[in-house]
Design a protein around this motif. Sequence first.
Motif, short mmCIF file in Angstrom:
data_model
loop_
_atom_site.label_atom_id
_atom_site.label_comp_id
_atom_site.label_asym_id
_atom_site.label_seq_id
_atom_site.Cartn_x
_atom_site.Cartn_y
_atom_site.Cartn_z
N ILE A 23 124.66 49.98 77.58
CA ILE A 23 124.70 50.49 78.96
C ILE A 23 123.83 49.64 79.86
O ILE A 23 124.23 49.26 80.97
N ASP A 26 125.37 46.23 80.60
CA ASP A 26 126.46 46.29 81.57
C ASP A 26 125.94 46.36 83.00
O ASP A 26 126.59 45.87 83.92
N ARG A 27 124.79 46.99 83.19
CA ARG A 27 124.28 47.21 84.54
C ARG A 27 123.48 46.04 85.08
O ARG A 27 123.21 45.98 86.28
N THR A 161 138.41 56.26 84.31
CA THR A 161 137.47 55.16 84.11
C THR A 161 137.36 54.79 82.64
O THR A 161 137.33 53.61 82.28
N THR A 171 132.96 48.88 79.08
CA THR A 171 132.41 50.22 79.00
C THR A 171 132.66 50.92 80.33
O THR A 171 133.10 50.29 81.31
N ASP A 173 130.41 51.96 82.35
CA ASP A 173 129.52 51.34 83.33
C ASP A 173 130.04 49.97 83.77
O ASP A 173 129.84 49.57 84.91
N ASN A 176 132.68 50.66 86.39
CA ASN A 176 132.03 51.07 87.64
C ASN A 176 131.33 49.91 88.32
O ASN A 176 131.24 49.85 89.55
N TYR A 177 130.82 48.97 87.51
CA TYR A 177 130.18 47.77 88.07
C TYR A 177 131.16 47.00 88.95
O TYR A 177 130.85 46.62 90.08
N THR A 180 132.18 49.08 92.12
CA THR A 180 131.10 49.11 93.12
C THR A 180 131.04 47.80 93.89
O THR A 180 130.87 47.78 95.12
#
Length: 214
Positions: A23, A26-27, A161, A171, A173, A176-177, A180
Amino acid sequence: MDDCTDDLAAPHSGDPWHNYFLILLDRIPTPIAVCRSDGVVLIANPAMAAQWGAAPGQLRGRNLLDLFKPRAQEQLLRIEEALRLGRRSRYPVEVHWRAGADGAGREGELTVDPVGDPSGQPPALLAVLRVRETARPAAPPGAASPVEARILALAAGGATTASIGTALGLTVDGVNYHLTRLARRWRVQGRTALVAKAYVLGVLSPEAWPPAPA
């Protein structure tokens, strides 16, 4: 492959620390990959995959030396010697490559850091890429990478998602990355607005169903 790299390569749903690591990876906006000692990619985060217009899962199994070309072969020899002697330190390598949606030449510094159990031989390698900004035309505001376009197409078809991530090797995240980043670039909020904007900008084909990139 030794036990250390096996642990990195295989998902452990029952291991919370392994999941937290994925996680976090990924961020992080910095391009990062975890590799075997021979350079074969085990894990790549979305930022690293974005350098190639790919999903992170598509880099797994490829070799860093096939992706990035070192400026000086001596830098690689120094890393090989350090690994042979069991030394643990950071080793910068000046690299250049040509990839991504625009196919532009790029350059930067790849920092290679042996990680894992010191007794494990050979160790896994943590590769962190620092992209050197060069004077090149910015991508058009309406542009979308191949991965972004595929995410939008699946979202337009009603995929969740989680299912988008499964289909593209990301993943939750990671998905979502990308969403965003698109929302900021296009200055819209929400998935519905993103999909609508994608059709207006011609990123998605208005004549295809299920939805598909133009």
